[in-house]
Write a protein that holds these residues in place. Structure first.
Motif, PDB file in Angstrom:
ATOM      1  N   ARG A 388       0.850  -1.266  -0.550  1.00  0.00           N
ATOM      2  CA  ARG A 388       0.045   0.637  -0.198  1.00  0.00           C
ATOM      3  C   ARG A 388       0.720   1.107   0.146  1.00  0.00           C
ATOM      4  NH1 ARG A 388      -3.767   1.471   4.648  1.00  0.00           N
ATOM      5  NH2 ARG A 388      -1.903   2.111   6.059  1.00  0.00           N
ATOM      6  N   ALA A 390       0.165   5.802  -0.120  1.00  0.00           N
ATOM      7  CA  ALA A 390      -0.295   6.484   0.429  1.00  0.00           C
ATOM      8  C   ALA A 390      -0.092   7.493   0.088  1.00  0.00           C
ATOM      9  CB  ALA A 390      -0.301   6.928   2.313  1.00  0.00           C
ATOM     10  N   TYR A 447      -5.457   6.393  -0.694  1.00  0.00           N
ATOM     11  CA  TYR A 447      -5.017   5.539  -0.239  1.00  0.00           C
ATOM     12  C   TYR A 447      -4.763   3.737  -1.835  1.00  0.00           C
ATOM     13  CZ  TYR A 447      -4.019   5.834   4.458  1.00  0.00           C
ATOM     14  OH  TYR A 447      -4.138   6.020   5.932  1.00  0.00           O
ATOM     15  N   THR A 449      -3.624   0.462  -2.945  1.00  0.00           N
ATOM     16  CA  THR A 449      -2.784  -0.849  -2.647  1.00  0.00           C
ATOM     17  C   THR A 449      -3.100  -2.516  -3.503  1.00  0.00           C
ATOM     18  OG1 THR A 449      -4.194  -1.052  -0.635  1.00  0.00           O
ATOM     19  CG2 THR A 449      -3.300  -2.232  -0.785  1.00  0.00           C
TER      20      THR A 449
END
Length: 486
Positions: A388, A390, A447, A449
């Motif tokens: 992940r 950010a 986010y 992922t």
């Protein structure tokens, strides 16, 4: 010396003492043009902030507003955002080229008719003339001892200066905040410290620069008089004195005829000094072209008046070019040339830049996005092995309506986008929804992922694409997705 003592050396001044310039009132066509230009420019300056322009709810209704708190620049239907500062750069470049073009055509005509220092100094001189009289009377009063009458006249002048300075200070600040509200706040002493501070600053600087420094601003502080010489050529119209006609100079007796005078070698100039007395910067144009001359033409008005009184042709002092003077000296005709290499270059550059700005503004997107990836940590490995990253995601909604957008990320197989705090219901696989209020910048934490198997390199190109769900407007931003090196 006989007694052996040393003589005290004389003190030598490093700088010449400032001599107050008292320009004399004059009438004529250049004075009329100057007066018209001053009042037109003042009308634009003071009226523009009061013009109303409806832009919709929760939007400023002032036609011209440089709102530094929003921040936005509003000019009628044009709205400039901070990231579009290049438009301001383009305007400044066009203004500079326009100044170069005007100088190449007519010398320092900007300084003589439109420069704010010239405009406000002229107003201050008129106020001074109203209270203290014309040039000769002002000079006599300055040399006279202080009396009650002198104190009252001086006080009236400075009161007029301060009143005009206060109005000017308000005019400047009114471009940066709502003008009617600012007027009420200042009159009721309820203005913010910032508004009151800038009002006093602009008013004080107007009082000092137009009332006290005047021509010294042009002499010592403004670089343009020295720069403008590079913009001139032999075809530029500047204020000139016809030496072939005017010299040799000398006073003329009433009993002396012009035939007798010319027989003695004198020209048409009677050395009355009126051209110097009316000059706002104290220049004697008869000594030749000078960088300090502001090309206002008042000396030509004064000289024409003298020539008429002497039954002589006007134009001893006039706007002329060196090429024209040389042609007349050789007995050849001269046709003033507007189209010259430098004027063509300046004009074309202005047209190209203005056209490019207009084209880009007409086609500019109604939404704009920017993305900044978190630098610490570079990435996070989740319990299931997924990676992940950010990001801080910003979307600028440049319309006056609420907008809803669909956000997707491409470039990394299987990547999913999650917007913190927003509705996570998905309209498609890997799509999220965000919104933005009218004329605002919405900021989100995003986010991204991706499955571990999809992250095959330490850095993978990632593209965010935002689509307006109502009208289909799109914008994209290229970033990267970081993961562990294989």
């Amino acid at each position: 010396m006989p007694d052996g003592s040393l003589a005290t050396p004389a003190k030598v001044k490093l700088y010449e003492d400032h001599k107050t310039i008292h320009p004399k009132a004059v009438s004529g066509r250049y004075r009329r043009l100057k007066t018209i230009a001053i009042w037109v420019l003042l009308a634009i300056f003071f009226i523009a902030p009061w013009i109303r322009w409806e832009r919709g709810p929760d939007a400023p209704a002032q036609a011209v507003l440089l709102d530094l708190t929003a921040p936005r620049f509003f000019v009628f239907w044009v709205e400039i955002w901070p990231q579009e500062i290049y438009y301001l750069t383009g305007i400044l470049i066009i203004a500079s080229l326009g100044l170069f073009l005007a100088t190449s055509l007519a010398g320092r005509v900007w300084c003589g008719f439109a420069c704010p220092q010239t405009v406000w100094t002229d107003l201050f001189v008129q106020i001074e003339r109203f209270f203290e009289g014309d040039r000769a009377e002002r000079i006599r009063m300055d040399k006279a001892p202080w009396t009650t009458r002198k104190v009252l006249r001086k006080a009236g002048k400075h009161a007029g200066w301060l009143a005009l300075s206060a109005v000017t200070g308000f005019g400047f600040v009114a471009y940066f905040t709502d003008a009617p509200r600012l007027a009420v706040d200042l009159l009721t002493f309820d203005a913010t410290y910032e508004a009151a501070g800038f009002f006093l600053l602009f008013a004080g600087m107007t009082y000092v620069m137009a009332g006290w420094t005047r021509e010294q601003m042009c002499y010592y502080m403004c670089p343009w008089p020295r720069i403008q010489t590079a913009m001139l050529d032999e075809h530029s119209l500047v204020v000139t004195y016809d030496t072939m006609r005017g010299d040799r100079r000398g006073p003329k007796r009433k009993s002396q005829s012009w035939d007798e005078r010319r027989g003695q070698g004198f020209g048409d100039c009677i050395d009355c000094g009126q051209c110097v007395q009316v000059c706002p910067v104290g220049v004697d144009i008869r000594t030749g072209e000078q960088a300090d001359c502001i090309n206002c033409g008042l000396c030509a008005d004064a000289c024409d008046g003298i020539m008429v009184s002497q039954n002589l042709p006007t134009g001893l002092i006039r706007f002329d070019s060196l090429a024209a003077q040389e042609s007349r000296a050789l007995g050849k005709p001269y046709l003033w040339r507007f189209l010259r290499p430098r004027t063509i270059v300046y004009s074309l550059l202005m047209l190209v830049i203005a056209g490019a700005m207009g084209w880009t503004y007409a086609l500019r997107p109604r939404l704009d996005i920017s993305v900044q990836r978190d630098r610490a940590p570079l990435f996070v490995t989740l319990q299931d092995g997924a990676i992940r990253n950010a990001y801080t995601f910003k979307v600028a909604n440049k319309t006056r309506q609420n907008r809803a957008y669909a956000l997707v990320a491409g470039g990394v197989p299987g990547a999913e986008v999650k917007v913190v705090g927003e509705n996570e219901a998905e309209t498609g696989e890997h799509t999220s929804h965000i919104s933005a209020s009218p004329d605002s910048v919405a900021t989100y934490r995003v986010y991204v992922t991706a499955p571990r198997a999809s992250v095959t390199a330490a850095s993978t190109p990632l593209t965010f694409q935002l689509t307006d769900t109502a009208n289909g407007d799109k914008d994209a931003y290229k970033s990267v997705f970081l993961g562990p090196a294989n």
